[in-house]
Scaffold this motif. Structure first.
Motif, short mmCIF file in Angstrom:
data_model
loop_
_atom_site.label_atom_id
_atom_site.label_comp_id
_atom_site.label_asym_id
_atom_site.label_seq_id
_atom_site.Cartn_x
_atom_site.Cartn_y
_atom_site.Cartn_z
N TRP A 20 54.35 25.02 46.56
CA TRP A 20 52.90 24.79 46.72
C TRP A 20 52.15 26.11 46.85
CZ3 TRP A 20 50.51 20.32 45.88
CH2 TRP A 20 51.33 19.20 45.75
N CYS A 21 51.07 26.21 46.10
CA CYS A 21 50.18 27.36 46.14
C CYS A 21 48.77 26.86 46.45
CB CYS A 21 50.17 28.08 44.79
SG CYS A 21 51.79 28.77 44.33
N TYR A 22 47.91 27.77 46.85
CA TYR A 22 46.54 27.36 47.17
C TYR A 22 45.54 28.39 46.66
CZ TYR A 22 46.21 30.69 51.09
OH TYR A 22 46.17 31.82 51.85
N THR A 23 44.32 27.91 46.46
CA THR A 23 43.21 28.79 46.12
C THR A 23 42.05 28.46 47.06
OG1 THR A 23 42.24 27.30 44.47
CG2 THR A 23 43.83 28.93 43.67
N ILE A 24 41.22 29.45 47.26
CA ILE A 24 39.95 29.26 47.96
C ILE A 24 38.87 29.73 47.00
CG2 ILE A 24 38.51 29.93 49.92
CD1 ILE A 24 41.13 30.38 51.47
N ASN A 25 37.96 28.82 46.69
CA ASN A 25 36.88 29.11 45.75
C ASN A 25 37.42 29.62 44.40
OD1 ASN A 25 35.04 28.39 47.77
ND2 ASN A 25 35.05 30.47 48.58
N GLY A 26 38.56 29.04 43.98
CA GLY A 26 39.13 29.37 42.67
C GLY A 26 39.96 30.63 42.63
N LYS A 27 40.10 31.32 43.76
CA LYS A 27 40.87 32.56 43.79
C LYS A 27 42.08 32.39 44.70
CE LYS A 27 36.97 35.32 42.76
NZ LYS A 27 36.21 36.45 42.78
N GLN A 28 43.20 32.93 44.25
CA GLN A 28 44.43 32.81 45.03
C GLN A 28 44.54 34.00 45.98
OE1 GLN A 28 47.83 32.05 42.66
NE2 GLN A 28 49.20 32.15 44.38
N PRO A 29 44.45 33.74 47.29
CA PRO A 29 44.57 34.84 48.26
C PRO A 29 45.98 35.42 48.26
CG PRO A 29 43.66 32.85 49.28
CD PRO A 29 44.17 32.47 47.93
N GLU A 73 47.19 36.53 51.09
CA GLU A 73 47.65 36.20 52.43
C GLU A 73 48.25 34.80 52.49
OE1 GLU A 73 43.99 38.82 52.68
OE2 GLU A 73 44.44 36.91 51.74
N MET A 74 49.17 34.63 53.42
CA MET A 74 49.69 33.30 53.72
C MET A 74 48.56 32.51 54.38
SD MET A 74 52.67 33.27 52.48
CE MET A 74 53.45 31.83 53.16
N PRO A 75 48.61 31.17 54.31
CA PRO A 75 47.47 30.38 54.79
C PRO A 75 47.17 30.50 56.28
CG PRO A 75 49.30 28.96 54.12
CD PRO A 75 49.66 30.35 53.72
N ASP A 76 48.13 30.94 57.08
CA ASP A 76 47.86 31.12 58.51
C ASP A 76 47.17 32.45 58.81
OD1 ASP A 76 50.27 32.51 57.87
OD2 ASP A 76 50.75 32.63 59.99
N LYS A 77 47.01 33.30 57.80
CA LYS A 77 46.43 34.62 57.98
C LYS A 77 45.02 34.75 57.41
CE LYS A 77 50.26 36.18 59.76
NZ LYS A 77 50.37 36.14 61.20
N ILE A 78 44.44 33.65 56.98
CA ILE A 78 43.13 33.69 56.33
C ILE A 78 42.27 32.55 56.87
CG2 ILE A 78 43.88 32.33 54.33
CD1 ILE A 78 42.16 34.21 52.59
N GLN A 79 40.96 32.78 56.87
CA GLN A 79 40.02 31.76 57.34
C GLN A 79 38.96 31.52 56.28
OE1 GLN A 79 39.07 34.09 60.87
NE2 GLN A 79 39.75 32.37 62.13
N PHE A 80 38.40 30.32 56.33
CA PHE A 80 37.25 30.05 55.48
C PHE A 80 36.09 30.90 55.96
CE2 PHE A 80 39.46 25.84 55.16
CZ PHE A 80 39.74 25.91 53.81
N LYS A 81 35.19 31.23 55.05
CA LYS A 81 34.00 32.00 55.41
C LYS A 81 32.81 31.10 55.69
CE LYS A 81 35.39 36.30 53.22
NZ LYS A 81 36.53 36.39 54.02
#
Length: 154
Positions: free
Chosen positions: A96-105, A107-115
């Motif tokens: 499983w991978c994730y993007t935020i606003n169409g961009k792949q961070p 960082e692992m998901p526990d190291k990033i926050q929504f703005k």
């Protein structure tokens, strides 16, 4: 103030309809359309990983993992069952991978926050290809190839 009193319920309804929430989608292995989607009023002090678990729990979406990373969503295979042998020299490893606003961070998901509540989160089942002992791609959406191993044609 008397003239505003009748408008108060309307203003409350308008304010509620204007409230924002993070929108989220989950794409499985087989189709370029979400298997689950919605919105979630996010506590922006929490990590994307923690909020993802809250979203899964609130929507009764089965998963295996933690805020640090997701192994399985919607009962996707894990371990050796998530490996596709293409040939003697090529395999695809799925996860499983994730993007935020169409961009792949990075960082692992526990190291990033929504703005903001306007952010868009997408989780998607993906593969990485190893050909001749070299990784040639990373987090390619699985629905691009819809492998028979996961998407048996009836």
């Amino acid at each position: 103030m008397k003239t505003l009193k009748p408008l108060l319920p309307l203003l409350v309804v308008l304010a509620a309809s204007q409230s924002k929430a993070v929108s989220w989608r989950i794409f499985g292995a087989c189709k370029n359309s979400p298997v689950h989607e919605g919105t979630y009023q996010a506590d922006l002090t929490k990590s994307v990983g923690a909020l993802s678990l809250e979203i899964f729990d609130a929507n009764k979406i089965p998963y295996v993992g933690s805020a640090e990373g997701i192994n399985s969503i919607i009962n996707s295979p894990i371990g050796l069952d998530s490996i596709e042998v293409v040939s003697d020299t090529e395999l695809r490893a799925y996860g499983w991978c994730y993007t935020i606003n169409g961009k792949q961070p990075t960082e692992m998901p526990d190291k990033i926050q929504f703005k903001s509540q306007d952010d868009k989160l997408t989780w998607f089942y993906a593969y990485s290809t190893n050909k001749n002992n070299e990784w040639t791609d990373y987090c390619s959406p699985a629905y691009w190839i819809a492998a028979d191993q996961f998407c048996a044609k009836n």
